[in-house]
Design an enzyme around this catalytic site. Structure first.
Site, PDB file in Angstrom:
ATOM      1  N   ARG A  67       0.843  -1.198   0.000  1.00 50.99           N
ATOM      2  CA  ARG A  67       0.000   0.000   0.000  1.00 50.99           C
ATOM      3  C   ARG A  67       0.873   1.240   0.000  1.00 50.99           C
ATOM      4  NH1 ARG A  67      -1.822   1.038   4.365  1.00 50.99           N
ATOM      5  NH2 ARG A  67      -1.006  -0.721   5.545  1.00 50.99           N
ATOM      6  N   TYR A 196      -1.818  -3.680  -6.587  1.00 49.12           N
ATOM      7  CA  TYR A 196      -1.449  -4.454  -5.413  1.00 49.12           C
ATOM      8  C   TYR A 196      -2.392  -4.295  -4.232  1.00 49.12           C
ATOM      9  CZ  TYR A 196       1.607  -7.135  -2.437  1.00 49.12           C
ATOM     10  OH  TYR A 196       2.109  -8.124  -1.625  1.00 49.12           O
ATOM     11  N   LYS A 205      -9.518  -2.399   2.127  1.00 47.41           N
ATOM     12  CA  LYS A 205      -9.280  -1.196   2.933  1.00 47.41           C
ATOM     13  C   LYS A 205     -10.123  -0.009   2.458  1.00 47.41           C
ATOM     14  CE  LYS A 205      -6.174  -3.646   4.914  1.00 47.41           C
ATOM     15  NZ  LYS A 205      -6.075  -4.032   6.302  1.00 47.41           N
ATOM     16  N   HIS A 225     -10.184  -2.206  11.939  1.00 53.61           N
ATOM     17  CA  HIS A 225      -9.077  -3.034  11.436  1.00 53.61           C
ATOM     18  C   HIS A 225      -8.759  -4.086  12.493  1.00 53.61           C
ATOM     19  CE1 HIS A 225      -4.662  -3.077   9.746  1.00 53.61           C
ATOM     20  NE2 HIS A 225      -5.393  -4.007   9.179  1.00 53.61           N
ATOM     21  N   SER A 247      -0.910  -3.070  10.454  1.00 51.69           N
ATOM     22  CA  SER A 247      -0.552  -3.992   9.381  1.00 51.69           C
ATOM     23  C   SER A 247       0.731  -4.751   9.728  1.00 51.69           C
ATOM     24  CB  SER A 247      -0.343  -3.201   8.092  1.00 51.69           C
ATOM     25  OG  SER A 247      -1.525  -2.501   7.793  1.00 51.69           O
ATOM     26  N   CYS A 249       1.346  -6.846  12.066  1.00 51.94           N
ATOM     27  CA  CYS A 249       1.655  -6.912  13.501  1.00 51.94           C
ATOM     28  C   CYS A 249       0.963  -8.083  14.189  1.00 51.94           C
ATOM     29  CB  CYS A 249       1.307  -5.596  14.184  1.00 51.94           C
ATOM     30  SG  CYS A 249       2.442  -4.272  13.717  1.00 51.94           S
ATOM     31  N   ASP A 274      -8.776  -9.694   9.650  1.00 51.23           N
ATOM     32  CA  ASP A 274      -8.275  -8.366   9.259  1.00 51.23           C
ATOM     33  C   ASP A 274      -9.279  -7.241   9.506  1.00 51.23           C
ATOM     34  OD1 ASP A 274      -5.988  -6.902   8.124  1.00 51.23           O
ATOM     35  OD2 ASP A 274      -7.326  -6.445   6.456  1.00 51.23           O
ATOM     36  N   ARG A 366       2.550 -11.980  -0.219  1.00 49.56           N
ATOM     37  CA  ARG A 366       1.257 -12.339   0.390  1.00 49.56           C
ATOM     38  C   ARG A 366       0.666 -13.590  -0.247  1.00 49.56           C
ATOM     39  NH1 ARG A 366      -1.277  -8.558   4.387  1.00 49.56           N
ATOM     40  NH2 ARG A 366       0.394  -7.035   4.659  1.00 49.56           N
TER      41      ARG A 366
HETATM   42  P1  GTP Z   1      -1.892  -7.383   7.813  1.00 47.90           P
HETATM   43  O1  GTP Z   1      -2.413  -8.464   6.936  1.00 47.90           O
HETATM   44  O2  GTP Z   1      -0.867  -6.543   7.140  1.00 47.90           O
HETATM   45  O3  GTP Z   1      -2.972  -6.539   8.398  1.00 47.90           O
HETATM   46  O4  GTP Z   1      -1.034  -8.094   9.006  1.00 47.90           O
HETATM   47  P2  GTP Z   1      -1.431  -8.912  10.308  1.00 47.90           P
HETATM   48  O5  GTP Z   1      -1.727  -7.979  11.421  1.00 47.90           O
HETATM   49  O6  GTP Z   1      -2.444  -9.948  10.008  1.00 47.90           O
HETATM   50  O7  GTP Z   1      -0.033  -9.624  10.679  1.00 47.90           O
HETATM   51  P3  GTP Z   1       0.413 -11.148  10.540  1.00 47.90           P
HETATM   52  O8  GTP Z   1      -0.314 -12.051  11.490  1.00 47.90           O
HETATM   53  O9  GTP Z   1       0.401 -11.518   9.116  1.00 47.90           O
HETATM   54  O10 GTP Z   1       1.921 -11.064  11.054  1.00 47.90           O
HETATM   55  C1  GTP Z   1       2.871 -10.255  10.393  1.00 47.90           C
HETATM   56  C2  GTP Z   1       4.274 -10.575  10.837  1.00 47.90           C
HETATM   57  O11 GTP Z   1       4.389 -10.552  12.259  1.00 47.90           O
HETATM   58  C3  GTP Z   1       4.716 -11.956  10.395  1.00 47.90           C
HETATM   59  O12 GTP Z   1       6.033 -11.861   9.912  1.00 47.90           O
HETATM   60  C4  GTP Z   1       4.663 -12.765  11.645  1.00 47.90           C
HETATM   61  O13 GTP Z   1       5.612 -13.797  11.620  1.00 47.90           O
HETATM   62  C5  GTP Z   1       4.939 -11.751  12.752  1.00 47.90           C
HETATM   63  N1  GTP Z   1       4.229 -12.131  14.000  1.00 47.90           N
HETATM   64  C6  GTP Z   1       2.913 -12.415  14.105  1.00 47.90           C
HETATM   65  N2  GTP Z   1       2.610 -12.787  15.370  1.00 47.90           N
HETATM   66  C7  GTP Z   1       3.751 -12.722  16.080  1.00 47.90           C
HETATM   67  C8  GTP Z   1       4.082 -12.982  17.445  1.00 47.90           C
HETATM   68  O14 GTP Z   1       3.261 -13.369  18.276  1.00 47.90           O
HETATM   69  N3  GTP Z   1       5.383 -12.769  17.808  1.00 47.90           N
HETATM   70  C9  GTP Z   1       6.330 -12.361  16.919  1.00 47.90           C
HETATM   71  N4  GTP Z   1       7.570 -12.171  17.364  1.00 47.90           N
HETATM   72  N5  GTP Z   1       6.058 -12.121  15.617  1.00 47.90           N
HETATM   73  C10 GTP Z   1       4.790 -12.294  15.208  1.00 47.90           C
HETATM   74  C1  SPV Z   2      -2.698  -4.243   5.589  1.00 42.76           C
HETATM   75  O1  SPV Z   2      -1.751  -3.604   5.138  1.00 42.76           O
HETATM   76  O2  SPV Z   2      -3.227  -3.971   6.707  1.00 42.76           O
HETATM   77  C2  SPV Z   2      -3.224  -5.395   4.838  1.00 42.76           C
HETATM   78  C3  SPV Z   2      -2.702  -5.643   3.486  1.00 42.76           C
HETATM   79  O3  SPV Z   2      -4.114  -6.082   5.334  1.00 42.76           O
HETATM   80  S1  SPV Z   2      -3.420  -4.648   2.254  1.00 42.76           S
HETATM   81  O4  SPV Z   2      -4.605  -5.342   1.759  1.00 42.76           O
HETATM   82  O5  SPV Z   2      -2.445  -4.462   1.202  1.00 42.76           O
HETATM   83  O6  SPV Z   2      -3.827  -3.382   2.829  1.00 42.76           O
HETATM   84 MN    MN Z   3      -4.570  -5.431   7.513  1.00 39.06          MN
END
Ligand code: GTP
Ligand code: SPV
Ligand code: MN
Length: 586
Positions: A67, A196, A205, A225, A247, A249, A274, A366
């Site tokens: 994004r 993308y 979003k 979110h 995002s 996290c 999400d 992704r």
């Molecule tokens: P978006 O799709 O962008 O909104 O992201 P999200 O909030 O769903 O994050 P996601 O669960 O995909 O995690 C993103 C990154 O954080 C990955 O590289 C994970 O490995 C890392 N991660 C997720 N949970 C943990 C955790 O509990 N501890 C640590 N150290 N890293 C984590």
């Molecule tokens: C985020 O960035 O919080 C996502 C991925 O979930 S995107 O759909 O590219 O915004």
């Molecule tokens: Mn997201």
């Protein structure tokens, strides 16, 4: 066919000039035809059919991998309505500067008309959108991420509901001619120059957060979110938790968590990972639906060690974007199980060896996969009225300062905690990574109006609900002196969820009050079972007075940007925090 849709399609075609217009019905046959075309023109690369049946790799333009917040605008009449949290473009300027980019943009291309429903087919809270796009990759993704085609047209025709128009063109993919615009007054979206993720899959979003947040403000509900998870306790009781993390996290990972206490009966099931739409039910509780039907998740870091449920989910019918490719046409990314291959093709199509400096998969690579493939999908994920939320977690990446988990004192304090949360930036958005910034309720890049008015809305909604959720903050990302994460995270986050459950159910589970909120004792988390030393547990759960005094000052400075629009309750909460900190003996 709703005639308003037909006339809009006609009007857009006059400008964009596509060679063909295709109305998508979402059928298998249509999807197969699109996949065939994309394999033929190189948009899709076929994967090893034994390892990855029904799955494809897409490599996006290297300038178009995340994004782009600096190219994302809210086009309200006044700058104040957009707020200091948004880039603002006056609607007249949008028509002058951005509309011409659609002129003839679809010459030589097909324009797809993509009707989609956000939310379960039979939910009163679901909403219709129509995306016009010249990208078949977008169509294939929208088919997974939303309920696309006939189900949406039926809803439109039977209920005569409003729909949100979204116009998308790849344009020439130049970042100089890339704009993601939202018109809150007409609930319209224009996106040009990107193919993308959140820039191009307009249901996500752009609609389900930026436009929906405005609808929610006007109609008395909330678009957030947040993941939604079902937490099952050993006695069969269940509780639903929503969690807002910025995002990349940890939302997807927490929502799909595999519990280390599964055999005791502590389990997690996924409702959403999400986005969450919340309405107040007749019982005064928060009822949440997941508007999406698929996951657009971060690939790097996903493994059998961190998220075995995701690995199982990804073994078929998945679109991978910007991951690496092995010599036998399997996907690979940094953090995957097993030894690193000796040779790969990287996300840009170049030969890669372990000696290469850059990662093989893009850090924001992704997967797009249907929710129904999630082995721990909740039985209630499509319940028409949603699921009742008992706890909300706010969380970010904070190397210091914020404890692993704490509970806020009440709704207003919880809103303050969400409003002042901060997190280190990630690869999900273009720009620097690891920079700490305030990201209120994880909505900074996703709110369609002034953040101060949004906080007012949160306070009002909480006051209207007789039984609002308890609010917590979590931080999986606190680091030790050597820069390593102290908390193991992932499945072990179950320990935090268990403590949250105990807190919500009468405050059992060891805890201690601090000026920022209630934290667990190390024993309540079973810190020594994890092999954490007393010092590590202490760091993880500590609230350092001096650090927090400066944190509170910085929070005040952030809130000041919102001037008179800032709800006075938040100013009072800030003073309350400072007072409590001053009472701590040093
Ligand atoms: P978006 O799709 O962008 O909104 O992201 P999200 O909030 O769903 O994050 P996601 O669960 O995909 O995690 C993103 C990154 O954080 C990955 O590289 C994970 O490995 C890392 N991660 C997720 N949970 C943990 C955790 O509990 N501890 C640590 N150290 N890293 C984590
Ligand atoms: C985020 O960035 O919080 C996502 C991925 O979930 S995107 O759909 O590219 O915004
Ligand atoms: Mn997201």
């Amino acid at each position: 066919m709703a005639s308003s849709v037909e006339s809009w399609v006609e009007e857009v075609s006059q400008t964009t000039r596509p060679d063909n217009v295709v109305w998508c019905d979402g059928s298998d046959a249509e999807n197969e035809r699109l996949i065939g075309q994309m394999l033929a023109d190189g948009t899709f690369i076929g994967l090893n059919p034994d390892a990855h049946p029904g799955s494809y790799l897409h490599r996006s333009n290297p300038t178009d991998v995340a994004r782009t917040e600096h190219l994302t605008f809210i086009c309200s009449d006044t700058k104040d309505e957009a707020g200091p949290n948004n880039n603002w473009m006056p609607p007249a300027e949008a028509r002058q500067r951005v509309w011409p980019l659609f002129n003839g943009a679809m010459r030589g291309r097909t324009m797809y008309v993509v009707p989609y429903l956000m939310g379960p087919a039979d939910s009163p809270y679901s909403k219709v959108g129509i995306e016009l796009t010249d990208s078949p990759y977008v169509v294939a993704n929208m088919r997974i991420m939303t309920r696309m085609g006939k189900v949406a047209m039926d809803r439109l025709e039977n209920d005569g509901v409003d729909w949100v128009p979204g116009l998308h063109s790849l344009g020439d993919l130049s970042p100089d001619r890339r704009f993601i615009l939202h018109f809150p007054d007409t609930r319209t979206i224009w996106s040009v120059g990107s193919g993308y993720g959140g820039n191009a899959l307009l249901g996500k979003k752009c609609y389900a957060l930026r436009i929906a947040s405005v609808m929610g403000r006007d109609q008395g509900w909330m678009a957030e979110h947040m993941l939604i998870l079902e937490l099952q306790a050993p006695d069969g009781d269940t509780m639903y938790v929503a969690a807002a993390f910025p995002s990349a996290c940890g939302k997807t990972n927490l929502a799909m968590l595999r519990s280390p206490f599964e055999n005791e009966g502590w389990r997690v099931r996924t409702v959403g990972e999400d986005i969450c739409w919340i309405n107040i039910g007749p019982d005064g509780r928060f009822w949440a639906i997941n508007p999406e039907s698929g996951y657009f998740g971060v690939a790097p870091g996903t493994s059998n060690a961190t998220n075995p449920n995701a690995m199982q989910m990804l073994d078929r019918n998945t679109i991978f974007t910007n991951v690496a490719l092995t010599d036998d046409r399997r996907v690979w990314w940094e953090g995957m199980d097993g030894p690193r291959p000796d040779h790969l093709t990287d996300w840009q199509g170049n030969s890669w060896t372990p000696a290469s400096e850059a990662p093989a998969a893009h850090p924001n690579a992704r997967f797009t996969t249907p929710a129904t493939q999630n082995p721990v999908l909740s039985e209630h994920w499509e319940d028409a009225r949603g699921v009742p939320i008992s706890a909300i977690l706010f969380g970010g990446r904070r190397a210091t300062t914020v404890p692993l988990v704490y509970r806020s004192f009440d709704w207003e304090h919880g809103v303050y905690v969400g409003a002042t949360m901060a997190s280190e930036t990630t690869a999900a958005a273009a720009g620097a990574v690891g920079v700490l910034r305030r990201d209120p309720m994880a909505m900074l890049p996703f709110l369609g109006y002034n953040m101060a008015d949004y906080w007012r809305h949160w306070l009002d909604i909480g006051a209207r609900a007789s039984n609002p959720p308890a609010i917590f903050q979590v931080n999986w990302f606190r680091r030790d002196e050597d820069g390593r994460f102290i908390w193991p995270g992932f499945g072990q986050n179950m320990r935090v969820l268990r403590w949250v459950y105990e807190q919500v159910n009468g405050g059992k589970g060891g805890s201690r009050e601090t000026p920022v909120g209630t934290v667990p004792t190390p024993e309540a988390l079973g810190a020594d079972e994890l092999g954490l030393s007393a010092k590590q547990a202490e760091t993880l759960l500590s609230v350092d007075r001096d650090t927090w005094v400066s944190e509170a000052e910085d929070q005040a400075a952030y809130l000041d940007q919102y001037g008179d629009r800032l709800p006075s309750e938040l100013r009072q909460q800030q003073r309350g925090l400072v007072d409590r900190l001053q009472k701590v003996a040093v």
